[in-house]
Enzyme design. Structure first.
Site, PDB file in Angstrom:
ATOM      1  N   LYS A   1       0.831  -1.222   0.000  1.00 47.62           N
ATOM      2  CA  LYS A   1       0.000   0.000   0.000  1.00 47.62           C
ATOM      3  C   LYS A   1       0.854   1.256   0.000  1.00 47.62           C
ATOM      4  CE  LYS A   1       0.904   1.063   4.537  1.00 47.62           C
ATOM      5  NZ  LYS A   1       1.744   2.207   4.961  1.00 47.62           N
TER       6      LYS A   1
ATOM      7  N   ASP B   1      -1.595  -2.446  10.360  1.00 49.69           N
ATOM      8  CA  ASP B   1      -1.695  -2.387   8.898  1.00 49.69           C
ATOM      9  C   ASP B   1      -2.144  -3.699   8.263  1.00 49.69           C
ATOM     10  OD1 ASP B   1      -1.031   0.254   8.699  1.00 49.69           O
ATOM     11  OD2 ASP B   1       1.053  -0.083   8.094  1.00 49.69           O
TER      12      ASP B   1
HETATM   13  O1  C5P Z   1       0.551  -1.994  14.906  1.00 50.04           O
HETATM   14  P1  C5P Z   1       1.980  -2.151  14.570  1.00 50.04           P
HETATM   15  O2  C5P Z   1       2.613  -3.319  15.236  1.00 50.04           O
HETATM   16  O3  C5P Z   1       2.257  -2.115  13.095  1.00 50.04           O
HETATM   17  O4  C5P Z   1       2.697  -0.860  15.150  1.00 50.04           O
HETATM   18  C1  C5P Z   1       4.088  -0.802  15.309  1.00 50.04           C
HETATM   19  C2  C5P Z   1       4.409   0.375  16.201  1.00 50.04           C
HETATM   20  O5  C5P Z   1       4.116   1.601  15.512  1.00 50.04           O
HETATM   21  C3  C5P Z   1       3.602   0.456  17.492  1.00 50.04           C
HETATM   22  O6  C5P Z   1       4.204  -0.283  18.519  1.00 50.04           O
HETATM   23  C4  C5P Z   1       3.636   1.945  17.794  1.00 50.04           C
HETATM   24  O7  C5P Z   1       4.866   2.304  18.361  1.00 50.04           O
HETATM   25  C5  C5P Z   1       3.590   2.563  16.411  1.00 50.04           C
HETATM   26  N1  C5P Z   1       2.218   2.934  16.007  1.00 50.04           N
HETATM   27  C6  C5P Z   1       1.631   4.044  16.574  1.00 50.04           C
HETATM   28  N2  C5P Z   1       0.346   4.398  16.218  1.00 50.04           N
HETATM   29  C7  C5P Z   1      -0.333   3.676  15.298  1.00 50.04           C
HETATM   30  C8  C5P Z   1       0.255   2.538  14.689  1.00 50.04           C
HETATM   31  C9  C5P Z   1       1.541   2.194  15.072  1.00 50.04           C
HETATM   32  O8  C5P Z   1       2.234   4.721  17.409  1.00 50.04           O
HETATM   33  N3  C5P Z   1      -1.568   4.049  14.972  1.00 50.04           N
END
Ligand code: C5P
Length: 321
Positions: A17, A145
């Site tokens: 994406k 994601d």
């Molecule tokens: O959800 P995911 O594991 O992809 O997110 C990785 C990191 O990115 C999270 O631990 C957080 O630090 C950050 N993040 C965030 N806000 C979001 C998505 C991700 O701060 N909406």
């Protein structure tokens, strides 16, 4: 015939994406940031094949940046297979192979596409029969994601980016992507974002109306002007050379340029496929990317192809992968 012939393998293709818009709100108590993001699925794909196995979950990886993908328990596809098995009560037994076409740690959700494809592939292989909504819920537990590559096309992501609403989009968009060999860590980019914004940020981010209107109208020039990523200054702080990449793409006449997600991939919108190729050539000639890729969007979400599709259509030769 053996119960485990080659044709038992299930093949699923899921897209990467680009974030056309990424409005980021203030960090919450749980450490996550509320988002209003507009995703477009593009024609860079992850191909996941799930082979029957006696026991255990294993993964092998080939393709773009394959050497940078972990193959142990932290691999998102392995975690997806295990989570599906746990939540449906089946034995976690599968041999996965991932062929990568989405840059690793590039801000294009390649790992999330692997997880999405694996959920669909194992659900088919194990005949667990979950709905797309059930799979999206499992996906959201793996990463913010993951639900989007299940859905594909164009969608607004709210919450952590995992709560999706399909968005109307007309026409096809042509992108030149400038890739970097060194990825950026998403938590690190959000951390720098927190330092840079110094409290001047909203609690309830909203998707940009001009951007949504441009998509509805199929107006590439307007979309180019409306591209926005609140994480871009943080990505530039961590990878200052990206400023030059953005400038070269802009000078090549791109309708708009933006860092995708947490970066470092830079997406430049062309007027046509030929123009996207010309932008990619300019980026290559200037030496401001380690690799370039031309893609189109929007495209479909994770779906069965190859082996399983051929089985379903009684042996009709299908498109490879
Ligand atoms: O959800 P995911 O594991 O992809 O997110 C990785 C990191 O990115 C999270 O631990 C957080 O630090 C950050 N993040 C965030 N806000 C979001 C998505 C991700 O701060 N909406």
């Amino acid at each position: 015939m053996s119960p485990s012939t080659r044709s038992d393998a299930v093949h699923v293709r899921a897209p990467g994406k680009i974030n056309l818009g990424l409005v980021v709100g203030r960090r919450q108590e749980d450490g996550f940031h509320p988002l209003a993001t507009v995703f477009q699925a593009v024609s860079a794909y992850e191909d996941v094949t799930a082979h029957p196995a006696e026991s255990g979950v294993t993964v092998t990886v080939s393709g773009l940046h394959a050497d940078r993908v972990p193959t142990g328990e932290q691999n998102l596809a392995v975690r997806a297979a295990r989570l599906l098995a746990e939540s449906t009560g089946v034995e976690a037994a599968v041999r996965l192979h991932i062929r990568k076409g989405v840059p690793v740690a590039g801000g294009m959700a390649g790992g999330s596409a692997d997880a999405a494809a694996t959920l669909v592939a194992c659900d088919t292989l194990w005949r667990t029969g979950l709905s797309r909504d059930d799979l999206a819920e499992l996906g959201a537990a793996l990463g913010s994601d993951v639900p989007f590559p299940l859905a594909g096309q164009t969608a607004i992501g709210r919450g952590r980016g995992d709560l999706l609403t399909p968005a109307m989009s007309r026409g096809e968009y042509h992108w030149a992507l400038a890739l970097q060999d060194t990825g950026l860590s998403t938590p690190e980019v959000f951390g720098v974002f927190d330092e840079l914004i110094a409290g001047a940020v909203v609690d309830d981010p909203q998707a940009d109306r001009t951007l949504m209107q441009a998509l509805r109208a199929g107006d590439a020039a307007e979309l180019g002007r409306a591209l926005r990523n609140d994480l871009q200054p943080a990505a530039l702080e961590l990878a200052p050379h990206l400023a030059e990449t953005l400038a070269v793409a802009q000078d090549a006449g791109a309708l708009g340029v933006v860092v995708s997600g947490s970066g470092p991939t830079v997406a430049a919108l062309g007027r046509s496929r030929q123009h996207a190729l010309a932008i990619a050539a300019a980026v290559t000639a200037a030496g401001v990317a380690d690799d370039v890729l031309c893609v189109t969007g929007p495209v479909a979400g994770a779906r069965l192809s190859g082996g399983a599709e051929m089985l379903a259509s009684a042996g009709t030769p299908g498109d490879r992968g």
